[in-house]
Design a protein around this motif. Structure first.
Motif, PDB file in Angstrom:
ATOM      1  N   CYS A 179       4.464  -0.760  -0.032  1.00  0.00           N
ATOM      2  CA  CYS A 179       4.204  -0.989   1.383  1.00  0.00           C
ATOM      3  C   CYS A 179       3.448   0.193   1.972  1.00  0.00           C
ATOM      4  O   CYS A 179       4.037   1.210   2.349  1.00  0.00           O
ATOM      5  CB  CYS A 179       5.510  -1.221   2.150  1.00  0.00           C
ATOM      6  SG  CYS A 179       5.225  -1.655   3.882  1.00  0.00           S
ATOM      7  N   ALA A 180       2.131   0.045   2.067  1.00  0.00           N
ATOM      8  CA  ALA A 180       1.301   1.103   2.646  1.00  0.00           C
ATOM      9  C   ALA A 180       1.584   1.255   4.140  1.00  0.00           C
ATOM     10  O   ALA A 180       1.427   2.347   4.689  1.00  0.00           O
ATOM     11  CB  ALA A 180      -0.166   0.785   2.406  1.00  0.00           C
ATOM     12  N   HIS A 181       1.993   0.195   4.786  1.00  0.00           N
ATOM     13  CA  HIS A 181       2.296   0.247   6.216  1.00  0.00           C
ATOM     14  C   HIS A 181       3.458   1.211   6.462  1.00  0.00           C
ATOM     15  O   HIS A 181       3.382   2.087   7.331  1.00  0.00           O
ATOM     16  CB  HIS A 181       2.651  -1.158   6.713  1.00  0.00           C
ATOM     17  CG  HIS A 181       2.510  -1.347   8.192  1.00  0.00           C
ATOM     18  ND1 HIS A 181       2.109  -2.532   8.756  1.00  0.00           N
ATOM     19  CD2 HIS A 181       2.727  -0.510   9.239  1.00  0.00           C
ATOM     20  CE1 HIS A 181       2.077  -2.416  10.071  1.00  0.00           C
ATOM     21  NE2 HIS A 181       2.448  -1.196  10.389  1.00  0.00           N
ATOM     22  N   ALA A 182       4.528   1.058   5.677  1.00  0.00           N
ATOM     23  CA  ALA A 182       5.673   1.961   5.811  1.00  0.00           C
ATOM     24  C   ALA A 182       5.276   3.386   5.434  1.00  0.00           C
ATOM     25  O   ALA A 182       5.663   4.356   6.107  1.00  0.00           O
ATOM     26  CB  ALA A 182       6.828   1.480   4.936  1.00  0.00           C
ATOM     27  N   LEU A 187       7.618   6.488   5.783  1.00  0.00           N
ATOM     28  CA  LEU A 187       8.801   5.777   5.314  1.00  0.00           C
ATOM     29  C   LEU A 187       8.530   5.153   3.950  1.00  0.00           C
ATOM     30  O   LEU A 187       7.387   5.022   3.524  1.00  0.00           O
ATOM     31  CB  LEU A 187       9.189   4.680   6.313  1.00  0.00           C
ATOM     32  CG  LEU A 187       9.526   5.150   7.736  1.00  0.00           C
ATOM     33  CD1 LEU A 187       9.625   3.957   8.670  1.00  0.00           C
ATOM     34  CD2 LEU A 187      10.827   5.948   7.740  1.00  0.00           C
ATOM     35  N   SER A 188       9.598   4.764   3.272  1.00  0.00           N
ATOM     36  CA  SER A 188       9.459   4.082   1.992  1.00  0.00           C
ATOM     37  C   SER A 188       9.663   2.586   2.200  1.00  0.00           C
ATOM     38  O   SER A 188      10.201   2.145   3.230  1.00  0.00           O
ATOM     39  CB  SER A 188      10.504   4.598   0.990  1.00  0.00           C
ATOM     40  OG  SER A 188      11.813   4.242   1.411  1.00  0.00           O
ATOM     41  N   ILE A 195       9.182  -1.148  10.273  1.00  0.00           N
ATOM     42  CA  ILE A 195       8.229  -0.460  11.139  1.00  0.00           C
ATOM     43  C   ILE A 195       6.997  -1.311  11.437  1.00  0.00           C
ATOM     44  O   ILE A 195       6.339  -1.135  12.461  1.00  0.00           O
ATOM     45  CB  ILE A 195       7.822   0.895  10.489  1.00  0.00           C
ATOM     46  CG1 ILE A 195       7.241   1.852  11.543  1.00  0.00           C
ATOM     47  CG2 ILE A 195       6.848   0.683   9.354  1.00  0.00           C
ATOM     48  CD1 ILE A 195       8.267   2.415  12.479  1.00  0.00           C
ATOM     49  N   CYS A 196       6.711  -2.282  10.558  1.00  0.00           N
ATOM     50  CA  CYS A 196       5.542  -3.137  10.763  1.00  0.00           C
ATOM     51  C   CYS A 196       5.696  -4.005  12.008  1.00  0.00           C
ATOM     52  O   CYS A 196       4.709  -4.514  12.545  1.00  0.00           O
ATOM     53  CB  CYS A 196       5.265  -4.000   9.533  1.00  0.00           C
ATOM     54  SG  CYS A 196       6.671  -5.014   9.010  1.00  0.00           S
ATOM     55  N   GLY A 197       6.944  -4.171  12.468  1.00  0.00           N
ATOM     56  CA  GLY A 197       7.155  -4.937  13.694  1.00  0.00           C
ATOM     57  C   GLY A 197       6.584  -4.267  14.923  1.00  0.00           C
ATOM     58  O   GLY A 197       6.438  -4.909  15.972  1.00  0.00           O
TER      59      GLY A 197
END
Length: 311
Positions: A179-182, A187-188, A195-197
């Protein structure tokens, strides 16, 4: 109702993480107000997000069907864990609704059952489409990177089969086990804190020289630009496309559907629809390059051969 020669309008699954009430209310409004005939819903990107939407699925399906919409349930685009595999098996085995396969791992489970193929499965030619149709697929949404020449060739070789085209929304380009977004938030994936929310329309990325590039959506990578095939609807209709798909973005999707329906029905010129769309989805950069055999982020104005902008 549209006549047999006019493509139906469909709505794909929400790719982003929206909280449960927002997700539910979005589909309630689609049921009550949007001129779409087919709705595909369900978590496609990340199984961890199912916690937010599963409590509302039954009432959403009931509302959509009460409004006369046909409902299809989407499978995950990437299955890496046993619980994800179990979820897909249960979804296909227990559901009374058709299922849209978005990963090849689902094909063995949907064989000989009513199902469709989503745009995340790479169907680039008629040979592949024929194999999938022979295994029971009733509808195939072609990948958004196909040019019109390829679309026409596939449709010519399979007359009468139901093909769908991805005609609005950020293009789903890749899916990853990480998850590159996290990671971008320190974050992992296992402790992502959802967190994407915080980005209900995805997290924009820029190059080192600050040019818009891609959008992160959890484990999914998407185009920064929004595909808009309003100018191209007439050609797609002539070619025999059965369905035109809108992919939900964080904007007024009822208004988007109204524009697409008006252009399909010949009640509005595409130029006027595009002008109105800029107000419905402000700040979005439009693209149609892949359709015209150009780079995907290009915007090709009707009647011209040059790219008019980039997404």
């Amino acid at each position: 109702m549209t006549d047999a020669r006019t493509p139906a309008l469909s709505l794909g699954p929400v790719y982003y993480l929206w909280d449960g009430p927002k997700w539910r209310d979005f589909y309630f409004r689609i049921a009550d107000e949007a001129p779409v005939e087919h709705v595909t819903l369900g978590e496609t990107v990340c199984s961890k997000r199912q916690h937010f939407t599963e409590p509302h699925v039954a009432e959403v399906v009931e509302r959509l069907e009460a409004a006369g919409k046909t409902v299809t349930l989407s499978t995950l685009a990437m299955v890496t864990l046993e619980r994800e595999s179990r979820h897909v098996r249960d979804l296909i085995g227990d559901s009374d609704h058709p299922v849209e396969a978005n990963d090849l791992s689902a094909l063995g489970l949907v064989k000989d059952k009513a199902h469709s193929i989503g745009p995340l499965v790479n169907v680039y030619n008629a040979v592949t489409a024929k194999v999938l149709a022979a295994r029971g697929a009733e509808n195939i949404c072609l990948p958004p990177e196909l040019p019109m020449s390829s679309i026409e060739r596939i449709l010519q070789e399979m007359p009468g089969f139901s093909f769908e085209i991805f005609a609005f929304g950020r293009m789903p380009l890749a899916i990853s086990a990480r998850c590159a977004h996290a990671r971008s938030k320190g974050l992992s994936k296992d402790n992502c804190q959802f967190i994407c929310g915080q980005e209900p329309d995805g997290l924009p990325l820029k190059t080192l020289d600050r040019q818009s590039f891609l959008v992160l959506n959890g484990v999914q990578t998407m185009s920064n630009s929004c595909v808009v095939l309003l100018d191209e609807l007439a050609a797609l209709k002539s070619a025999g496309i059965a369905r035109v798909r809108l992919s939900p973005q964080d904007c007024d999707m009822v208004a988007v559907a109204v524009l697409y329906r008006a252009v399909l029905d010949g009640q509005m010129e595409s130029e006027e629809a595009i002008r109105r769309l800029t107000g419905i989805y402000p700040g979005a950069e439009f693209s149609n390059g892949f359709f015209h055999q150009r780079e995907g982020a290009a915007w090709i104005a009707r009647g011209r051969n040059a790219a008019m902008g980039h997404g």
